[in-house]
Design an enzyme around this catalytic site. Sequence first.
Site, PDB file in Angstrom:
ATOM      1  N   SER A   1      75.584  48.712 -45.588  1.00  0.00           N
ATOM      2  CA  SER A   1      74.972  49.419 -44.477  1.00  0.00           C
ATOM      3  C   SER A   1      74.152  48.448 -43.639  1.00  0.00           C
ATOM      4  O   SER A   1      73.165  47.903 -44.112  1.00  0.00           O
ATOM      5  CB  SER A   1      74.063  50.529 -45.033  1.00  0.00           C
ATOM      6  OG  SER A   1      73.120  50.902 -44.069  1.00  0.00           O
TER       7      SER A   1
ATOM      8  N   VAL B   1      66.449  36.490 -48.332  1.00  0.00           N
ATOM      9  CA  VAL B   1      65.533  35.359 -48.454  1.00  0.00           C
ATOM     10  C   VAL B   1      65.937  34.375 -49.562  1.00  0.00           C
ATOM     11  O   VAL B   1      65.222  33.416 -49.797  1.00  0.00           O
ATOM     12  CB  VAL B   1      64.082  35.812 -48.721  1.00  0.00           C
ATOM     13  CG1 VAL B   1      63.422  36.254 -47.451  1.00  0.00           C
ATOM     14  CG2 VAL B   1      64.026  36.883 -49.781  1.00  0.00           C
TER      15      VAL B   1
ATOM     16  N   LYS C   1      69.667  19.712 -52.312  1.00  0.00           N
ATOM     17  CA  LYS C   1      68.429  19.889 -53.094  1.00  0.00           C
ATOM     18  C   LYS C   1      68.557  19.116 -54.400  1.00  0.00           C
ATOM     19  O   LYS C   1      69.541  19.280 -55.125  1.00  0.00           O
ATOM     20  CB  LYS C   1      68.250  21.392 -53.366  1.00  0.00           C
ATOM     21  CG  LYS C   1      67.106  21.717 -54.310  1.00  0.00           C
ATOM     22  CD  LYS C   1      66.981  23.214 -54.549  1.00  0.00           C
ATOM     23  CE  LYS C   1      66.009  23.504 -55.670  1.00  0.00           C
ATOM     24  NZ  LYS C   1      65.978  24.917 -56.059  1.00  0.00           N
TER      25      LYS C   1
ATOM     26  N   PRO D   1      63.233  17.708 -61.725  1.00  0.00           N
ATOM     27  CA  PRO D   1      64.511  17.260 -61.148  1.00  0.00           C
ATOM     28  C   PRO D   1      65.715  17.980 -61.751  1.00  0.00           C
ATOM     29  O   PRO D   1      65.658  18.467 -62.879  1.00  0.00           O
ATOM     30  CB  PRO D   1      64.557  15.787 -61.571  1.00  0.00           C
ATOM     31  CG  PRO D   1      63.849  15.757 -62.896  1.00  0.00           C
ATOM     32  CD  PRO D   1      62.804  16.853 -62.851  1.00  0.00           C
TER      33      PRO D   1
ATOM     34  N   THR E   1      66.481  31.057 -59.628  1.00  0.00           N
ATOM     35  CA  THR E   1      67.440  31.489 -60.646  1.00  0.00           C
ATOM     36  C   THR E   1      68.190  32.777 -60.292  1.00  0.00           C
ATOM     37  O   THR E   1      69.137  33.140 -60.994  1.00  0.00           O
ATOM     38  CB  THR E   1      66.720  31.699 -61.996  1.00  0.00           C
ATOM     39  OG1 THR E   1      65.487  32.380 -61.762  1.00  0.00           O
ATOM     40  CG2 THR E   1      66.440  30.379 -62.662  1.00  0.00           C
TER      41      THR E   1
HETATM   42  P1  FAD Z   1      70.219  42.702 -51.041  1.00  0.00           P
HETATM   43  O1  FAD Z   1      70.163  41.453 -50.264  1.00  0.00           O
HETATM   44  O2  FAD Z   1      69.038  43.621 -50.959  1.00  0.00           O
HETATM   45  O3  FAD Z   1      71.508  43.493 -50.589  1.00  0.00           O
HETATM   46  C1  FAD Z   1      71.661  44.868 -50.862  1.00  0.00           C
HETATM   47  C2  FAD Z   1      72.874  45.395 -50.120  1.00  0.00           C
HETATM   48  O4  FAD Z   1      73.057  46.740 -50.497  1.00  0.00           O
HETATM   49  C3  FAD Z   1      72.730  45.367 -48.612  1.00  0.00           C
HETATM   50  O5  FAD Z   1      73.968  45.019 -48.020  1.00  0.00           O
HETATM   51  C4  FAD Z   1      72.423  46.803 -48.270  1.00  0.00           C
HETATM   52  O6  FAD Z   1      72.823  47.152 -46.979  1.00  0.00           O
HETATM   53  C5  FAD Z   1      73.247  47.513 -49.325  1.00  0.00           C
HETATM   54  N1  FAD Z   1      72.793  48.882 -49.595  1.00  0.00           N
HETATM   55  C6  FAD Z   1      71.651  49.298 -50.186  1.00  0.00           C
HETATM   56  N2  FAD Z   1      71.609  50.626 -50.219  1.00  0.00           N
HETATM   57  C7  FAD Z   1      72.745  51.059 -49.656  1.00  0.00           C
HETATM   58  C8  FAD Z   1      73.293  52.333 -49.369  1.00  0.00           C
HETATM   59  N3  FAD Z   1      72.640  53.469 -49.665  1.00  0.00           N
HETATM   60  N4  FAD Z   1      74.488  52.403 -48.775  1.00  0.00           N
HETATM   61  C9  FAD Z   1      75.189  51.279 -48.433  1.00  0.00           C
HETATM   62  N5  FAD Z   1      74.725  50.059 -48.669  1.00  0.00           N
HETATM   63  C10 FAD Z   1      73.512  49.943 -49.258  1.00  0.00           C
HETATM   64  N6  FAD Z   1      67.244  33.771 -55.143  1.00  0.00           N
HETATM   65  C11 FAD Z   1      67.569  32.486 -55.304  1.00  0.00           C
HETATM   66  O7  FAD Z   1      68.522  32.178 -56.012  1.00  0.00           O
HETATM   67  N7  FAD Z   1      66.858  31.511 -54.673  1.00  0.00           N
HETATM   68  C12 FAD Z   1      65.771  31.790 -53.936  1.00  0.00           C
HETATM   69  O8  FAD Z   1      65.173  30.881 -53.359  1.00  0.00           O
HETATM   70  C13 FAD Z   1      65.357  33.134 -53.819  1.00  0.00           C
HETATM   71  N8  FAD Z   1      64.247  33.472 -53.135  1.00  0.00           N
HETATM   72  C14 FAD Z   1      63.847  34.774 -53.123  1.00  0.00           C
HETATM   73  C15 FAD Z   1      62.610  35.141 -52.575  1.00  0.00           C
HETATM   74  C16 FAD Z   1      62.180  36.466 -52.619  1.00  0.00           C
HETATM   75  C17 FAD Z   1      60.837  36.827 -52.081  1.00  0.00           C
HETATM   76  C18 FAD Z   1      63.014  37.471 -53.147  1.00  0.00           C
HETATM   77  C19 FAD Z   1      62.593  38.913 -53.156  1.00  0.00           C
HETATM   78  C20 FAD Z   1      64.230  37.127 -53.689  1.00  0.00           C
HETATM   79  C21 FAD Z   1      64.641  35.793 -53.713  1.00  0.00           C
HETATM   80  N9  FAD Z   1      65.820  35.425 -54.304  1.00  0.00           N
HETATM   81  C22 FAD Z   1      66.155  34.119 -54.439  1.00  0.00           C
HETATM   82  C23 FAD Z   1      66.722  36.439 -54.802  1.00  0.00           C
HETATM   83  C24 FAD Z   1      67.852  36.615 -53.808  1.00  0.00           C
HETATM   84  O9  FAD Z   1      67.323  36.954 -52.554  1.00  0.00           O
HETATM   85  C25 FAD Z   1      68.768  37.708 -54.278  1.00  0.00           C
HETATM   86  O10 FAD Z   1      69.154  37.456 -55.582  1.00  0.00           O
HETATM   87  C26 FAD Z   1      70.005  37.738 -53.436  1.00  0.00           C
HETATM   88  O11 FAD Z   1      69.673  37.801 -52.095  1.00  0.00           O
HETATM   89  C27 FAD Z   1      70.840  38.906 -53.804  1.00  0.00           C
HETATM   90  O12 FAD Z   1      70.364  40.071 -53.246  1.00  0.00           O
HETATM   91  P2  FAD Z   1      71.266  41.330 -53.388  1.00  0.00           P
HETATM   92  O13 FAD Z   1      72.559  41.059 -52.734  1.00  0.00           O
HETATM   93  O14 FAD Z   1      71.264  41.752 -54.802  1.00  0.00           O
HETATM   94  O15 FAD Z   1      70.438  42.455 -52.600  1.00  0.00           O
END
Ligand code: FAD
Length: 498
Positions: free
Chosen positions: A38, A46, A77, A95, A343
């Site tokens: 969505s 991030v 990195k 490292p 991680t």
């Molecule tokens: P999201 O990016 O939240 O994606 C969720 C998806 O689900 C989106 O497409 C959304 O639209 C969809 N969705 C949700 N609800 C619905 C619905 N009802 N209907 C349809 N679609 C829906 N990881 C690292 O490895 N290195 C880093 O440096 C790092 N830094 C980070 C810093 C912060 C502050 C945070 C919070 C996380 C960080 N992470 C990092 C973790 C990393 O961001 C996530 O592991 C990665 O982005 C995966 O996110 P995701 O795809 O699980 O979730």
Amino acid sequence: MAIGKIVIVGGGTAGWMAAAAMSRLVSGNDVSVTLVESEQIGTVGVGEATIPHFVDFNRLLDIDEREMLSEVQGTFKLGIQFVNWGQIGESYFHPFGNYGYQIDGVDFHNIWLKQRMEGNDRPIHAFSAETIAAMHRKFSRTEDFQRDDLPPINYAYHLDAGRYAQYLRKYAEARGAVRREGKVADVALYGETGHVASVTLDSGDVIEGDFFIDCSGFRGLLIEQALASGYEDWSQWLPCNRAVALPCTNDGGTLPYTRATAHSAGWQWRVPLQERNGNGHVYCSEYMSDDEAHAILRNNLDGEVLAEPNFLRFTTGRRNKFWNGNVVALGLSAGFMEPLESTSIHLINTGISKLVALFSLDGVTQAQEDAFNRLTGKEYARIRDFLILHYKATQRTDSAFWDYCRTMDVPETLQEKIDLFRANGQIFREEDELFTATSWVAVMLGQGIAPTGYNPMTATLKEPALSEELSEVERSITHLVGAMPSHRDYVQKYCPAP
Ligand code: FAD
């Protein structure tokens, strides 16, 4: 029930990594891969710093490194610099790769400890090619030298997470994955098994599936909201529960490392991309307000602010079940440990690897579910311990937050690791645990845990041959780094942003 339809809910980093891997791995079989996301909800976006296993993930998918890095504004990195973690004003480097190498079966750090106790003051990082290259802001890949007598260079990437998801989208769609735009409004379960049968979009469209991958982010749309898998809260050990992210300009991606700077109730990340720095401040709401966290971040940037602050909330921990029935959770829907050692994307990667290893088109079984949950649980717990070490091993006394962290009880598994190292410099690495002896040593020594002895096996190594061998290691690292171009030049030549 045989598996003919795989449905991925969520199109963030986790969703598109899963779609890319599944579309490649099931191609040739009569299996469809559909991803629902969505735009209105958006992604966290991030996750920008990775670890070396991520390079392997991309290789496994046959992704062209130069093309991908160019499209995602990527940089290289070599590790993470930790500032102000042991004491304010101190810093150390964690490292990738190893300090030196084992000699006659003795871990290198033990040899170094013995030499240090005998009066040799060479710092341990002198034996890490990645650290020396990072300190000089230089970079090359092992392949560039084609010489067996020089140490390998272990690296990962910094990347723009949004662009990476877009890149993988093209990859997955080219291999048959189908993207559906829309918000999932309802999840239907089979009465008998409790397995997920379909998701319904707010348009009314129903998407049926045999196997679902929940990549819906923190909300855990299937794994939690539909299946109530439960959550194990780890806030007592990893108390930070908020983050504010704020990108800024940079000087062209000169730095081949991430920096993590501790503040009074958390820490700040800096991730250098080609045309901007990703920055954020991870903090604990019990000890710091959002406004204060934002102000600290703004005051500690290396460039001009490029966007509005993005505030995020989380609870560190993991789902009680990562695989539940016909649903596997990947990414933030599976659990979250803060990004201190980058991680999270790694756990998506290993989740996909385990899923692929256990997957069968004949249907799901309890044995698959149990194995996935057991292995993933262990993996989370070991990473958790390593992250807690950074907080526990502080000597800071300047804030209530650090007082809490310094004096908190830690899991027995971590306490044992600290006790073993303190006594004899021993690191006991269990099974295929992610972090190596070098990682544990870097953080323990870097934050002031000093062993009082060393492994007696080191007595088998004789002088002066040993000292000569160590000098040779140092020389070859100096030679290697001397021959490397600057990281900025390397990136501009190898993978410049279009
Ligand atoms: P999201 O990016 O939240 O994606 C969720 C998806 O689900 C989106 O497409 C959304 O639209 C969809 N969705 C949700 N609800 C619905 C619905 N009802 N209907 C349809 N679609 C829906 N990881 C690292 O490895 N290195 C880093 O440096 C790092 N830094 C980070 C810093 C912060 C502050 C945070 C919070 C996380 C960080 N992470 C990092 C973790 C990393 O961001 C996530 O592991 C990665 O982005 C995966 O996110 P995701 O795809 O699980 O979730």
